[in-house]
Write an enzyme that holds these catalytic residues in place. Structure first.
Site, PDB file in Angstrom:
ATOM      1  N   ASN A  86       5.743 -48.399  -5.859  1.00  0.00           N
ATOM      2  CA  ASN A  86       5.778 -47.824  -4.512  1.00  0.00           C
ATOM      3  C   ASN A  86       6.614 -48.721  -3.600  1.00  0.00           C
ATOM      4  OD1 ASN A  86       5.182 -46.147  -2.359  1.00  0.00           O
ATOM      5  ND2 ASN A  86       2.971 -46.191  -2.705  1.00  0.00           N
ATOM      6  N   HIS A  88       0.212 -29.372  -6.355  1.00  0.00           N
ATOM      7  CA  HIS A  88       0.216 -28.821  -4.998  1.00  0.00           C
ATOM      8  C   HIS A  88       1.178 -27.642  -4.852  1.00  0.00           C
ATOM      9  CE1 HIS A  88      -1.496 -32.827  -3.185  1.00  0.00           C
ATOM     10  NE2 HIS A  88      -2.407 -32.104  -3.809  1.00  0.00           N
TER      11      HIS A  88
HETATM   12  C1  BJW Z   1       8.640 -44.614  -1.575  1.00  0.00           C
HETATM   13  C2  BJW Z   1       9.937 -44.476  -1.158  1.00  0.00           C
HETATM   14  C3  BJW Z   1      10.904 -44.841  -2.079  1.00  0.00           C
HETATM   15  C4  BJW Z   1       8.756 -43.868   0.456  1.00  0.00           C
HETATM   16  N1  BJW Z   1      10.534 -45.286  -3.281  1.00  0.00           N
HETATM   17  N2  BJW Z   1       8.292 -45.051  -2.779  1.00  0.00           N
HETATM   18  C5  BJW Z   1     -12.697 -37.071   2.684  1.00  0.00           C
HETATM   19  C6  BJW Z   1     -12.698 -37.789   1.506  1.00  0.00           C
HETATM   20  C7  BJW Z   1     -12.094 -37.275   0.371  1.00  0.00           C
HETATM   21  C8  BJW Z   1     -11.465 -36.054   0.391  1.00  0.00           C
HETATM   22  C9  BJW Z   1     -11.473 -35.345   1.561  1.00  0.00           C
HETATM   23  C10 BJW Z   1     -12.075 -35.842   2.689  1.00  0.00           C
HETATM   24  N3  BJW Z   1     -11.928 -34.923   3.685  1.00  0.00           N
HETATM   25  C11 BJW Z   1     -11.195 -33.876   3.182  1.00  0.00           C
HETATM   26  C12 BJW Z   1     -10.917 -34.121   1.897  1.00  0.00           C
HETATM   27  C13 BJW Z   1     -10.129 -33.296   0.985  1.00  0.00           C
HETATM   28  C14 BJW Z   1      -8.663 -33.209   1.343  1.00  0.00           C
HETATM   29  C15 BJW Z   1      -8.117 -34.602   1.647  1.00  0.00           C
HETATM   30  O1  BJW Z   1      -7.725 -35.335   0.781  1.00  0.00           O
HETATM   31  N4  BJW Z   1      -8.045 -34.972   2.904  1.00  0.00           N
HETATM   32  C16 BJW Z   1      -7.566 -36.293   3.283  1.00  0.00           C
HETATM   33  C17 BJW Z   1      -6.867 -36.201   4.611  1.00  0.00           C
HETATM   34  C18 BJW Z   1      -8.714 -37.260   3.262  1.00  0.00           C
HETATM   35  N5  BJW Z   1      -8.018 -32.662   0.186  1.00  0.00           N
HETATM   36  C19 BJW Z   1      -7.895 -31.357  -0.008  1.00  0.00           C
HETATM   37  O2  BJW Z   1      -8.290 -30.538   0.805  1.00  0.00           O
HETATM   38  C20 BJW Z   1      -7.333 -30.913  -1.330  1.00  0.00           C
HETATM   39  N6  BJW Z   1      -8.208 -29.983  -1.962  1.00  0.00           N
HETATM   40  C21 BJW Z   1      -9.426 -30.333  -2.367  1.00  0.00           C
HETATM   41  O3  BJW Z   1      -9.874 -31.467  -2.217  1.00  0.00           O
HETATM   42  O4  BJW Z   1     -10.106 -29.327  -2.996  1.00  0.00           O
HETATM   43  C22 BJW Z   1     -11.442 -29.592  -3.436  1.00  0.00           C
HETATM   44  C23 BJW Z   1     -11.530 -30.274  -4.759  1.00  0.00           C
HETATM   45  C24 BJW Z   1     -12.751 -30.763  -5.163  1.00  0.00           C
HETATM   46  C25 BJW Z   1     -12.879 -31.401  -6.398  1.00  0.00           C
HETATM   47  C26 BJW Z   1     -11.789 -31.542  -7.230  1.00  0.00           C
HETATM   48  C27 BJW Z   1     -10.591 -31.037  -6.830  1.00  0.00           C
HETATM   49  C28 BJW Z   1     -10.476 -30.425  -5.599  1.00  0.00           C
HETATM   50  C29 BJW Z   1      -5.979 -30.255  -1.139  1.00  0.00           C
HETATM   51  C30 BJW Z   1      -4.938 -31.201  -0.691  1.00  0.00           C
HETATM   52  C31 BJW Z   1      -3.635 -30.470  -0.438  1.00  0.00           C
HETATM   53  C32 BJW Z   1      -2.548 -31.379   0.081  1.00  0.00           C
HETATM   54  N7  BJW Z   1      -1.438 -30.610   0.447  1.00  0.00           N
HETATM   55  C33 BJW Z   1      -0.200 -31.272   0.893  1.00  0.00           C
HETATM   56  C34 BJW Z   1       0.800 -30.179   1.325  1.00  0.00           C
HETATM   57  C35 BJW Z   1       1.357 -29.472   0.081  1.00  0.00           C
HETATM   58  C36 BJW Z   1       2.440 -28.516   0.423  1.00  0.00           C
HETATM   59  C37 BJW Z   1       3.593 -29.208   1.110  1.00  0.00           C
HETATM   60  O5  BJW Z   1       4.332 -30.001   0.504  1.00  0.00           O
HETATM   61  O6  BJW Z   1       3.769 -28.927   2.301  1.00  0.00           O
HETATM   62  O7  BJW Z   1       0.347 -32.054  -0.166  1.00  0.00           O
HETATM   63  S1  BJW Z   1      -0.477 -32.472   2.193  1.00  0.00           S
HETATM   64  C38 BJW Z   1       0.754 -33.610   1.626  1.00  0.00           C
HETATM   65  O8  BJW Z   1       0.121 -34.847   1.187  1.00  0.00           O
HETATM   66  C39 BJW Z   1       1.348 -32.973   0.352  1.00  0.00           C
HETATM   67  C40 BJW Z   1       1.503 -34.165  -0.544  1.00  0.00           C
HETATM   68  O9  BJW Z   1       1.585 -33.736  -1.889  1.00  0.00           O
HETATM   69  C41 BJW Z   1       0.274 -34.977  -0.232  1.00  0.00           C
HETATM   70  C42 BJW Z   1       0.386 -36.433  -0.605  1.00  0.00           C
HETATM   71  O10 BJW Z   1       1.417 -37.042   0.112  1.00  0.00           O
HETATM   72  P1  BJW Z   1       2.293 -38.188  -0.584  1.00  0.00           P
HETATM   73  O11 BJW Z   1       3.100 -37.607  -1.663  1.00  0.00           O
HETATM   74  O12 BJW Z   1       1.440 -39.328  -0.933  1.00  0.00           O
HETATM   75  O13 BJW Z   1       3.315 -38.549   0.603  1.00  0.00           O
HETATM   76  P2  BJW Z   1       3.148 -39.622   1.795  1.00  0.00           P
HETATM   77  O14 BJW Z   1       4.156 -39.300   2.810  1.00  0.00           O
HETATM   78  O15 BJW Z   1       1.741 -39.721   2.232  1.00  0.00           O
HETATM   79  O16 BJW Z   1       3.485 -41.021   1.107  1.00  0.00           O
HETATM   80  C43 BJW Z   1       4.785 -41.318   0.650  1.00  0.00           C
HETATM   81  C44 BJW Z   1       4.727 -42.585  -0.169  1.00  0.00           C
HETATM   82  O17 BJW Z   1       6.007 -42.810  -0.715  1.00  0.00           O
HETATM   83  C45 BJW Z   1       4.349 -43.835   0.648  1.00  0.00           C
HETATM   84  O18 BJW Z   1       3.359 -44.552  -0.063  1.00  0.00           O
HETATM   85  C46 BJW Z   1       5.658 -44.636   0.704  1.00  0.00           C
HETATM   86  O19 BJW Z   1       5.442 -46.054   0.617  1.00  0.00           O
HETATM   87  C47 BJW Z   1       6.363 -44.164  -0.536  1.00  0.00           C
HETATM   88  N8  BJW Z   1       7.815 -44.199  -0.474  1.00  0.00           N
HETATM   89  N9  BJW Z   1       9.920 -44.013   0.173  1.00  0.00           N
HETATM   90  C48 BJW Z   1       9.194 -45.374  -3.556  1.00  0.00           C
HETATM   91  N10 BJW Z   1      12.229 -44.774  -1.751  1.00  0.00           N
END
Ligand code: BJW
Length: 244
Positions: free
Chosen positions: A210, A118
C-alpha cells in the site's frame, strides 16, 4: 523480510482496492481530492441516495464509466496477470484475485479470473426484472433494459447496506488459503476489511502492499509501503523466482 516467510504457498488470495488503479488515473475514494470529497457517500453510494436523487447517482456513475474508457492498466495490473499465468501452470495451485474495484483494468491487464465483489461499472442491473446486462453507455437518459425494455437500469455495483457479490466463494478461498495479499485498499470498508483476520484464522501468512498503512495494517505479518506500480511487480518477481 518476505523472502524469509516465503514457504511453498499453494493457495493465494489477493484482494485489491482503488489504490491499484490510482496510477491509471482512476480516482480513489478517501484520499484528499478523492471521490468522497467531491460527493457525499450517502448521496451516491447507498440505495437510499439512489431513491432520493437517481439523476445524481446515474450521472456520477456515467462520469466514472467515461473516465474508465480513457484509462489503461498499469504495471501492477499486468504483474498480477503474469503471476496468475505462471502460478496456475503448476497443478494443485490456486490463485483467486478478488477486487473491490468496479473498473475492468485487471481484465484488460490480462487477468482471466477476477471476482468483482463490489460489482462492475460495465454492467447494468435492471430494477424491474433483475437481469444483469453488459453496459458501456450512459444511463442518465433512462435507456430501456435489454431484457424487459423497462427504463429501470441502475449501475450493477454494491452500495453501503447491500450484500457484496460472491461472498461464499470468497470465504471458502480465505479458509483454504496459505497466503493473503492486500493491495491498495484503506481497510475502511467491510466485509473486505475483515479478510485479513479470516485468512489469519485459517493459518495464512499475510502481506499488505500500500502507499500508506491501511486501517488494519497491524493485522498483517508484513506491510510494504510504496506505489503499486513498483511494489506489485517487485513482489511478483520475488514469488516467481522463489517458486520456479
Ligand atoms: C495506493 C496508491 C498507489 C493510493 N499505490 N496504493 C461497522 C462495522 C463494520 C461494518 C459496518 C459498520 N457499519 C456499517 C458496516 C457495513 C458497511 C461498512 O463497511 N461501512 C464502513 C463505513 C464501516 N459495509 C457494507 O455495507 C457492505 N455490505 C455489507 O456489509 O453487507 C452485509 C454483510 C454481512 C456479512 C458478510 C458480508 C456482508 C457493502 C460495502 C459496499 C462498498 N461500496 C463501495 C462503492 C462501490 C461502487 C463504487 O465504486 O462506487 O465500494 S464504497 C467504496 O469503498 C468502494 C470501494 O470498493 C470501497 C473500498 O475502498 P478502497 O478500495 O479501500 O479505496 P480507498 O480510497 O478507501 O483507499 C485507497 C487506498 O489506496 C489507500 O489505502 C491508499 O493508501 C492506497 N493508494 N494510491 C498503492 N499508487
Amino acid at each position: 523480510m518476505f523472502q524469509a516467510i516465503m514457504a511453498d504457498f499453494a493457495r493465494i488470495v489477493i484482494l485489491t482496492g482503488a489504490g491499484i488503479s490510482a496510477e491509471s488515473g482512476i480516482d480513489t475514494f478517501r484520499a484528499a481530492g478523492g471521490l468522497w470529497e467531491q460527493h457525499r457517500v450517502e448521496d451516491v453510494a447507498t440505495p437510499e441516495g439512489f431513491a432520493r436523487d437517481p439523476d445524481l447517482v446515474l450521472g456520477f456513475y456515467d462520469m466514472r464509466r467515461a473516465a474508465l474508457a480513457r484509462a489503461q492498466p498499469n504495471p501492477a495490473h499486468e504483474a498480477l496477470a503474469r503471476l496468475e499465468r505462471e502460478f496456475s501452470k503448476v497443478p494443485g495451485r490456486d490463485l483467486l484475485l478478488v477486487t473491490q474495484n468496479v473498473d475492468d483494468l485487471h481484465e484488460r491487464g490480462g487477468s482471466a479470473r477476477v471476482l468483482h465483489m463490489h460489482g462492475e461499472l460495465k454492467s447494468a442491473l435492471c430494477t424491474a426484472c433483475e437481469t444483469r446486462s453488459p453496459w458501456r453507455e450512459a444511463m442518465l437518459h433512462r435507456p430501456p433494459c435489454p431484457a424487459c425494455a423497462e427504463p429501470g437500469l441502475r449501475p450493477d455495483v454494491v452500495w453501503f447496506g447491500e450484500m457484496p457479490y460472491q461472498m461464499g466463494r470468497i470465504y471458502q478461498a480465505l479458509e483454504a488459503c496459505d497466503l493473503f495479499v492486500s493491495i491498495g485498499t484503506s481497510g475502511a470498508v467491510y466485509p473486505a476489511a475483515g479478510f485479513v483476520q479470516e485468512a489469519r484464522a485459517a493459518g495464512a501468512r499475510t502481506l499488505e502492499l500500500n502507499l500508506e498503512p491501511s486501517e488494519g495494517s497491524r493485522l498483517f505479518h508484513e506491510t510494504r509501503l510504496g506505489p503499486a506500480s513498483v511494489l506489485v511487480p517487485e513482489w511478483v518477481d520475488e514469488v516467481l523466482q522463489t517458486r520456479i
